[in-house]
Write an enzyme that holds these catalytic residues in place. Structure first.
Site, mmCIF file in Angstrom:
data_model
loop_
_atom_site.group_PDB
_atom_site.id
_atom_site.type_symbol
_atom_site.label_atom_id
_atom_site.label_comp_id
_atom_site.label_asym_id
_atom_site.label_seq_id
_atom_site.Cartn_x
_atom_site.Cartn_y
_atom_site.Cartn_z
ATOM 1 N N ASP A 516 -56.563 93.606 14.607
ATOM 2 C CA ASP A 516 -56.966 93.643 16.021
ATOM 3 C C ASP A 516 -57.455 92.290 16.526
ATOM 4 O O ASP A 516 -58.450 92.199 17.247
ATOM 5 C CB ASP A 516 -58.056 94.704 16.225
ATOM 6 C CG ASP A 516 -57.591 96.089 15.816
ATOM 7 O OD1 ASP A 516 -56.410 96.402 16.067
ATOM 8 O OD2 ASP A 516 -58.393 96.835 15.223
ATOM 9 N N GLY A 517 -56.741 91.236 16.136
ATOM 10 C CA GLY A 517 -57.085 89.909 16.651
ATOM 11 C C GLY A 517 -58.161 89.196 15.879
ATOM 12 O O GLY A 517 -58.595 88.116 16.289
#
Length: 690
Positions: A516-517
């Site tokens: 998620d980044g």
């Protein structure tokens, strides 16, 4: 504003509609059925890293176009009305530029490189030509901006003044008794181009004339606070301890309208008398980046049958490379190995180090009756400024070899010397150390016994500046190794491969990519020891030179450059770990897309230094164009009271009053361009038909 325009060139079939949604690493892998890719474990072990290839890799081209549109959208604020790229969208930012709506030659060069990639993807070369023209119009001083070059004497290029360790020791006294060398380029360049003017970028510009000096291109001394548009300015002038927080901004053309009785000159230079004058400073890495971009533009446009569309711009790039040779020379044209101001001066190219130094500068009188002008190089060479790809272009590409008779050979020598420089400075772990100088302490002093040497220059752990140390920022690693990786793919240079084969595993081992980044890359480096003395016939192993990573970050611009470097290396070697890390970093960054581009929160504890006192000599008294007083006791903020009107100032003031560190999400132009370029690079090297 540079607007995308249509082109008569048929667009390549690879240009497809833009995606309008963000895709996570895992979802993208499923959607694109990545048997076409490569899968490796991430450093965090949280999920596999996928390295899309073939048609799957073209998602990065779509992302390039999407980010490009965000950058070029006038509503997003990356450009001035003239089409000049700001340092950042946000105005309250202090780095090397001390205001967000200043710009640098770096930003102009990134614009040219970005538009070269756009031409590659779309077949439209008008924006590339336009970008070079904007640079020529606004950041390369024209004839009216450097009016007295005809008085320059190559046999007496400048009067010596030592660099001093601390700003509090300035002004530095000029000393005409110290012999300086001969400038071997001036006559050749004048004969080649029929002018005594320099074709190179000045490094810093106040795009919105926030300071009010009004040094507008074409009339640099005729402005003031009411002059709209870009203004030539400068800041750093006072030795290695002068951080941006200790600078005194001043106009590039000083006619004594502002500052004190002698304008700003007697803050920096001690002399018996002062004359109104103009002066500019070039950052060679930026000019080299523009040439590097021109090389790729030429290659890509030629593949498309469109080379004729950019031929005029290529001629200008070659010309810029001709003048960029001033970056090869010692500050006062002394020979390497000089350990006293009284050492013999250079008599020709024996004062050339053939590296890209920190700057070259030129200036002269505003009054043509005064009859003088000067030029200097720089004695300090940082590995991060080297660009062997530009040297390769200027020595081998027929469209980019400069016209001067000795230029091609100079750049051939420089290409070899730059690659050797990397090898000499490579630590036992793999990172590249600081650099070298031909003038110890900026005053031709004798270095400490045992200091390692490279072709007569002496090792410097932190060349040029030490607040903070110039070698601690990881960004220099990513920037410089990206260029070396390009060279390696293009030429297979064995020493370039040797350096990269050691650097790439080191950096991959310091990268973390999660879900998620979530990701991190090195931010701050700490150094110990020094390299071995350089012996080109038998390079040492540098067992005594070591690096450690002391901090990590999510600097998106540096991450883009790192992904770019790893992509080129992977394409050159087939290294699957490098390719997977590159794509993993690109995917992680894409999770941080907002309405303006890619950004992450940044805590700026250094903004406490807005309150720092800026040293000014006793007795100096003057004013800035807006009336801010310049005198002992002035602070960084008091010399820039306009910051109190900035919409983000309340966060800084609250911090100065004892509140928490202010947090910003910055959209730097160079950073967005670096990310976009990495996206385009990955798609080009690993996409359909690559």
């Amino acid at each position: 504003m540079l607007i995308r325009r249509g082109s008569s060139v048929e667009k390549p079939s690879r240009a497809r509609p833009h995606r309008t949604r963000r895709t996570s690493l895992l979802a993208g892998a499923l959607a694109l059925s990545l048997p076409l890719g490569i899968t490796l474990a991430s450093q965090s072990g949280a999920q596999p890293l996928t390295a899309p290839t073939g048609a799957a890799a073209l998602q990065y081209e779509d992302r390039f176009l999407e980010l490009y549109d965000q950058i070029m959208d006038p509503a997003n604020g990356y450009f001035s009305a003239e089409g000049i790229p700001y340092h950042s969208v946000e105005t309250l930012i202090v780095e090397a530029p001390d205001h967000g709506h200043e710009t640098t030659s770096e930003a102009y060069s990134y614009l040219i490189w970005l538009q070269a990639a756009y031409g590659k993807v779309t077949g439209d070369w008008d924006p590339f030509n336009d970008a070079w023209q904007v640079m020529e119009d606004y950041i390369i001083p024209g004839a009216a901006d450097q009016p007295t070059n005809s008085f320059y004497s190559p046999s007496a290029p400048a009067t010596y003044a030592p660099e001093l360790p601390d700003p509090s020791q300035y002004p530095s006294p000029m000393d005409g008794a110290v012999s300086v060398g001969v400038d071997p380029l001036a006559n050749e360049l004048s004969a080649t181009y029929g002018t005594d003017d320099i074709y190179g970028m000045h490094w810093l510009q106040d795009v919105d004339n926030v300071y009010g000096f009004g040094n507008a291109p074409g009339a640099p001394c005729a402005g003031g606070p009411q002059t709209p548009g870009p203004s030539y300015i400068n800041t750093f002038q006072r030795g290695p301890e002068e951080s941006v927080w200790e600078t005194v901004p001043h106009p590039s053309c000083d006619d004594f309208t502002y500052g004190g009785d002698n304008g700003f000159l007697d803050i920096f230079i001690g002399d018996d008398g002062y004359a109104e004058q103009w002066r500019y400073t070039n950052a060679p890495d930026a000019d080299a980046r523009a040439v590097q971009a021109a090389f790729w533009a030429n290659k890509w446009a030629t593949e498309q049958g469109a080379q004729a569309e950019i031929a005029g711009t290529l001629e200008k790039a070659a010309k810029m490379g001709d003048y960029l040779r001033y970056g090869h020379y010692d500050k006062y044209f002394k020979q390497s190995g000089c350990t006293s101001p009284s050492c013999p001066p250079g008599t020709g190219k024996d004062s050339a180090n053939y590296l890209l130094s920190w700057y070259y500068s030129w200036g002269g009188a505003t009054n043509s009756n005064a009859g003088w002008a000067w030029r200097i190089g720089s004695s300090h060479n940082h590995f991060g400024y080297q660009n062997p790809m530009a040297a390769y272009a200027l020595s081998t590409d027929p469209d980019l070899i400069p016209d001067s008779p000795t230029a091609q050979q100079d750049w051939e020598t420089s290409l070899e010397r730059q690659v050797e420089f990397y090898r000499w400075l490579q630590s036992s772990e793999g990172a590249i150390a600081g650099g070298a100088t031909s003038s110890w302490n900026g005053s031709y002093a004798a270095p400490p016994a045992g200091t390692a040497s490279f072709y007569g220059m002496y090792y410097q752990e932190a060349p040029v500046y030490v607040d903070p140390p110039s070698n601690q920022w990881f960004g220099m690693q990513a920037w410089s190794m990206q260029r070396l990786a390009e060279l390696y793919l293009e030429t297979g240079d064995p020493m370039a491969g040797e350096v990269l084969d050691k650097w790439v595993p080191w950096v991959i081992g310091e990268v973390t990519i999660g879900q998620d980044g979530d990701f991190s890359i090195p931010a701050t480096l700490s150094w110990s020891g020094q390299p071995d003395n350089w012996n080109p016939a038998n390079p040492g192993d540098n067992a005594g030179l070591s690096v450690s990573v002391t901090d990590y970050s999510q600097d998106v611009g540096v991450t883009g450059s790192l992904a770019n470097a790893l992509s080129f290396y992977a394409a050159a070697t087939g290294d699957t770990a490098a390719q997977a890390t590159a794509s993993g970093l690109l995917d992680a960054m894409w999770e941080h897309q907002d309405d303006l581009g890619i950004a992450v929160p940044e805590s700026r504890g250094d903004y406490s230094r807005f309150a720092d006192e800026v040293y000014l000599p006793a007795g100096f008294s003057g004013t800035m164009p807006n009336g801010d007083v310049i005198e002992p006791g002035s602070t960084f903020e008091s010399l820039r009271s306009f910051y109190q009107e900035d919409p983000d100032w309340t966060k800084v003031q609250a911090y100065l009053d004892g509140g928490p560190e202010p947090v910003f999400e910055y959209h730097r132009f160079w950073a967005q361009a670096d990310i976009a370029l990495a996206l385009a690079t990955y798609a080009d090297l690993f996409g359909d038909g690559a």
